[in-house]
Design an enzyme around this catalytic site. Structure first.
Site, PDB file in Angstrom:
ATOM      1  N   ARG A 176       0.490  -1.301   0.076  1.00  0.00           N
ATOM      2  CA  ARG A 176      -0.311   0.092   0.302  1.00  0.00           C
ATOM      3  C   ARG A 176       0.839   1.672  -0.360  1.00  0.00           C
ATOM      4  O   ARG A 176       0.083   2.048   0.826  1.00  0.00           O
ATOM      5  CB  ARG A 176      -0.901  -0.493   1.182  1.00  0.00           C
ATOM      6  CG  ARG A 176      -1.832  -0.889   0.843  1.00  0.00           C
ATOM      7  CD  ARG A 176      -3.362  -1.287   0.288  1.00  0.00           C
ATOM      8  NE  ARG A 176      -2.305  -1.709  -1.607  1.00  0.00           N
ATOM      9  CZ  ARG A 176      -2.539  -2.939  -1.483  1.00  0.00           C
ATOM     10  NH1 ARG A 176      -3.161  -3.282   0.275  1.00  0.00           N
ATOM     11  NH2 ARG A 176      -1.549  -3.593  -2.333  1.00  0.00           N
ATOM     12  N   SER A 253     -10.669   0.276   2.395  1.00  0.00           N
ATOM     13  CA  SER A 253     -10.200  -0.143   4.274  1.00  0.00           C
ATOM     14  C   SER A 253      -9.709   1.562   4.734  1.00  0.00           C
ATOM     15  O   SER A 253      -8.838   1.484   4.198  1.00  0.00           O
ATOM     16  CB  SER A 253      -8.847  -0.983   3.904  1.00  0.00           C
ATOM     17  OG  SER A 253      -9.734  -2.622   3.614  1.00  0.00           O
ATOM     18  N   GLU A 355      -4.916   4.212   5.884  1.00  0.00           N
ATOM     19  CA  GLU A 355      -4.008   3.603   4.845  1.00  0.00           C
ATOM     20  C   GLU A 355      -4.858   4.887   2.818  1.00  0.00           C
ATOM     21  O   GLU A 355      -4.156   5.073   2.630  1.00  0.00           O
ATOM     22  CB  GLU A 355      -5.630   2.010   4.542  1.00  0.00           C
ATOM     23  CG  GLU A 355      -4.967   1.807   2.277  1.00  0.00           C
ATOM     24  CD  GLU A 355      -6.185   0.856   1.601  1.00  0.00           C
ATOM     25  OE1 GLU A 355      -5.810  -0.483   2.988  1.00  0.00           O
ATOM     26  OE2 GLU A 355      -6.608   1.200   0.883  1.00  0.00           O
TER      27      GLU A 355
HETATM   28  C1  LIG Z   1     -15.335   1.040  -1.756  1.00  0.00           C
HETATM   29  C2  LIG Z   1     -13.579   1.019  -1.730  1.00  0.00           C
HETATM   30  C3  LIG Z   1     -12.773   0.069  -1.691  1.00  0.00           C
HETATM   31  C4  LIG Z   1     -11.974  -0.020  -2.139  1.00  0.00           C
HETATM   32  N1  LIG Z   1     -10.485  -1.402  -2.208  1.00  0.00           N
HETATM   33  C5  LIG Z   1      -9.544  -1.327  -2.458  1.00  0.00           C
HETATM   34  C6  LIG Z   1      -8.620  -2.844  -2.640  1.00  0.00           C
HETATM   35  O1  LIG Z   1      -9.319  -3.594  -2.352  1.00  0.00           O
HETATM   36  N2  LIG Z   1      -7.261  -1.931  -2.186  1.00  0.00           N
HETATM   37  C7  LIG Z   1      -7.241  -0.986  -2.665  1.00  0.00           C
HETATM   38  O2  LIG Z   1      -5.797  -0.872  -2.535  1.00  0.00           O
HETATM   39  N3  LIG Z   1      -7.687   0.426  -2.558  1.00  0.00           N
HETATM   40  C8  LIG Z   1      -8.641  -0.256  -2.614  1.00  0.00           C
HETATM   41  N4  LIG Z   1      -9.570   1.303  -2.412  1.00  0.00           N
HETATM   42  C9  LIG Z   1      -8.836   2.664  -2.463  1.00  0.00           C
HETATM   43  C10 LIG Z   1      -9.097   3.545  -3.573  1.00  0.00           C
HETATM   44  O3  LIG Z   1      -9.899   3.043  -4.216  1.00  0.00           O
HETATM   45  C11 LIG Z   1      -7.622   3.145  -4.605  1.00  0.00           C
HETATM   46  O4  LIG Z   1      -6.346   3.259  -3.436  1.00  0.00           O
HETATM   47  C12 LIG Z   1      -7.578   4.088  -5.817  1.00  0.00           C
HETATM   48  O5  LIG Z   1      -6.539   3.707  -6.694  1.00  0.00           O
HETATM   49  C13 LIG Z   1      -7.521   4.984  -5.510  1.00  0.00           C
HETATM   50  O6  LIG Z   1      -8.209   6.237  -6.312  1.00  0.00           O
HETATM   51  P1  LIG Z   1      -9.032   7.414  -6.883  1.00  0.00           P
HETATM   52  O7  LIG Z   1      -8.658   7.748  -8.656  1.00  0.00           O
HETATM   53  O8  LIG Z   1      -9.968   7.248  -6.924  1.00  0.00           O
HETATM   54  O9  LIG Z   1      -7.620   8.397  -6.022  1.00  0.00           O
HETATM   55  P2  LIG Z   1      -7.670   9.611  -4.990  1.00  0.00           P
HETATM   56  O10 LIG Z   1      -8.780   9.056  -3.870  1.00  0.00           O
HETATM   57  O11 LIG Z   1      -8.757  10.366  -5.917  1.00  0.00           O
HETATM   58  O12 LIG Z   1      -6.569   9.818  -4.674  1.00  0.00           O
HETATM   59  C14 LIG Z   1      -6.070   9.260  -3.840  1.00  0.00           C
HETATM   60  C15 LIG Z   1      -4.779   9.932  -3.858  1.00  0.00           C
HETATM   61  O13 LIG Z   1      -3.503   9.984  -5.254  1.00  0.00           O
HETATM   62  C16 LIG Z   1      -3.450  11.251  -5.904  1.00  0.00           C
HETATM   63  N5  LIG Z   1      -3.663  11.592  -6.962  1.00  0.00           N
HETATM   64  C17 LIG Z   1      -4.685  10.872  -7.544  1.00  0.00           C
HETATM   65  N6  LIG Z   1      -4.607  10.619  -9.131  1.00  0.00           N
HETATM   66  C18 LIG Z   1      -3.106  10.898  -9.320  1.00  0.00           C
HETATM   67  C19 LIG Z   1      -2.236  11.460 -10.151  1.00  0.00           C
HETATM   68  N7  LIG Z   1      -3.313  11.466 -11.231  1.00  0.00           N
HETATM   69  N8  LIG Z   1      -1.515  11.662  -9.734  1.00  0.00           N
HETATM   70  C20 LIG Z   1      -0.365  11.760  -8.516  1.00  0.00           C
HETATM   71  N9  LIG Z   1      -1.348  11.772  -7.662  1.00  0.00           N
HETATM   72  C21 LIG Z   1      -2.495  11.087  -7.795  1.00  0.00           C
HETATM   73  C22 LIG Z   1      -4.265  11.805  -4.839  1.00  0.00           C
HETATM   74  O14 LIG Z   1      -3.774  13.419  -5.303  1.00  0.00           O
HETATM   75  C23 LIG Z   1      -4.717  12.138  -3.040  1.00  0.00           C
HETATM   76  O15 LIG Z   1      -3.241  11.946  -2.554  1.00  0.00           O
HETATM   77  C24 LIG Z   1     -11.043   1.366  -2.308  1.00  0.00           C
HETATM   78  C25 LIG Z   1     -11.863   2.247  -1.689  1.00  0.00           C
HETATM   79  C26 LIG Z   1     -13.309   2.064  -1.822  1.00  0.00           C
HETATM   80  C27 LIG Z   1     -13.819   3.334  -1.444  1.00  0.00           C
END
Ligand SMILES: Cc1cc2nc3c(=O)[nH]c(=O)nc-3n(C[C@H](O)[C@H](O)[C@H](O)COP(=O)(O)OP(=O)(O)OC[C@H]3O[C@@H](n4cnc5c(N)ncnc54)[C@H](O)[C@@H]3O)c2cc1C
Length: 363
Positions: A176, A253, A355
């Site tokens: 992570r 998580s 996380e």
């Molecule tokens: C219901 C649910 C289930 C989930 N299950 C999992 C799982 O099984 N495994 C897991 O690993 N995660 C899980 N997650 C967490 C999440 O979905 C992942 O971490 C996902 O990759 C985040 O993507 P996002 O586009 O929503 O990022 P955001 O929430 O928009 O951003 C997250 C972080 O990344 C940065 N960021 C986003 N895009 C960029 C970019 N292009 N360049 C640089 N920085 C950037 C943001 O500034 C922030 O710091 C879950 C979340 C939810 C709500």
């Protein structure tokens, strides 16, 4: 079709106190100083440079599924990443390398790869958010993580002011984590994944998934079966976004599984002697990863446990903290997270770490 994240409302006032809550899966987060939308890699870079020229801090926000944003919001420029697209950039008899724009919805990408018979992402089905955010915390689930298939990341390096290609070996992928997490330096523009041409999944590594598929750990199954089963298992735990299911209004998580030195692990076993063996997995360097969900549950915070303003532990999964009513504040959510962290610390002497990325708030 996957759960595609919110599209911006044109002409909306970014200083509206509810602005950032619209773009996070927790439905939490205050106003933005300024809100920009970027629909291509060039536009992402331009928006970031313009904000820098205004001497404003920048927050990159894609699916908003791994951020907890404070009630006071973010006073700088928020760049909503909405670039789309994927194309094959290299291929041979056995593999395909696909370049994916940062804003591409992750689960749409997984669906497309499964459909085309490209193996490597199938166990990551149903995870919300964008492709560009997956390297940030080395997204993983059900025995697969993106570090196994990412070959390179194209990023805008804000320190050097230029676009660079970062090989996977330099991404610092860990459980992570990566060099990108909690760093303002890199703006991920696209990600290259090398996938295997195969109608079958990689060997199933996760016992629960193997059981659900009716196979042994180590067996391979048709890609579509792996995807459907992972999505079904996830949905049962509130881990697939569903606008009708408040158990999914979370960041998934909230805490990572703690990785303990051998000595700390033996201490935990002593403190938990009356509860049976804590679920754990051996890790490199004689360390042990322990189930955060088990620690939380055994410390007295079961499914459905509620905190202030109706924030709660999901009724389906102990690790997910939810804004169950949709009306709570970030202050309430972090208060619940603090209560859980402190309770686990007191009961077991183990410190849980969040996380998601916390922005203008802290636990
Ligand atoms: C219901 C649910 C289930 C989930 N299950 C999992 C799982 O099984 N495994 C897991 O690993 N995660 C899980 N997650 C967490 C999440 O979905 C992942 O971490 C996902 O990759 C985040 O993507 P996002 O586009 O929503 O990022 P955001 O929430 O928009 O951003 C997250 C972080 O990344 C940065 N960021 C986003 N895009 C960029 C970019 N292009 N360049 C640089 N920085 C950037 C943001 O500034 C922030 O710091 C879950 C979340 C939810 C709500």
């Amino acid at each position: 079709m996957s759960d595609v994240y919110a599209e911006p409302t044109t002409g909306a006032d970014p200083t509206d106190p509810a602005t950032l809550a619209r773009y996070t899966t927790l439905r939490l987060g205050g106003p933005a100083g300024r809100l920009e939308i970027a629909t291509s890699a060039d536009e992402i870079v331009r928006r970031v440079r313009e904000a820098e020229a205004r001497e404003q801090a920048v927050l990159l926000l894609a699916g908003g599924s791994n951020v907890v944003i404070g009630d006071q919001g973010f006073p700088g420029t928020v760049v909503l990443i909405r670039s789309r697209g994927l194309r094959v950039v290299a291929e041979d008899a056995d593999t395909v390398t696909v370049r994916v724009e940062a804003g591409e919805p992750w689960d749409d990408l997984v669906a497309a790869t499964v459909e085309r018979g490209w193996s490597g992402l199938e166990c990551l089905s149903g995870i919300p958010g964008s492709a560009g955010a997956t390297p940030i915390q080395n997204v993983g689930a059900y025995g697969q993580e993106v570090a196994e298939t990412i070959v390179a990341v194209e990023a805008y390096d804000r320190t050097e002011g230029k676009v660079v290609r970062i090989a996977a070996a330099d991404c610092g992928f860990a459980y992570r984590g990566s060099v990108f997490k909690y760093s303002d330096r890199w703006v991920v523009l696209s990600v290259d994944f090398r996938l295997t041409r195969s109608p079958l999944s990689g060997p199933v590594r996760y016992a629960e998934l193997a059981r659900a598929l009716g196979v042994e750990v180590g067996d391979r199954v048709p890609l579509a079966d792996a995807r459907a089963t992972v999505r079904r298992l996830r949905a049962g735990k509130g881990m697939v976004l569903d606008a009708q299911d408040p158990d999914t209004w979370s960041v998934g998580s909230f805490f990572t599984n703690p990785v303990l030195e051998r000595e700390a692990y033996e201490l935990l076993r002593e403190r938990a002697a009356d509860l049976g063996e804590p679920p754990s997995w051996p890790c490199p360097g004689d360390t042990v990863k322990v189930s955060a969900a088990w620690l939380i549950d055994k410390a007295g915070f079961g499914k459905g446990y509620t905190g202030p303003e109706g924030v709660a532990i999901s009724t389906k999964h102990t690790l997910a903290l939810t804004n169950h009513t949709g009306t709570a504040s970030t202050a309430a959510l972090v208060a619940l997270a603090r209560e859980i962290r402190d309770g686990v610390q007191t009961r077991f002497g183990v410190t849980l770490h969040p996380e998601p990325v916390l922005i203008n708030c802290t636990i």
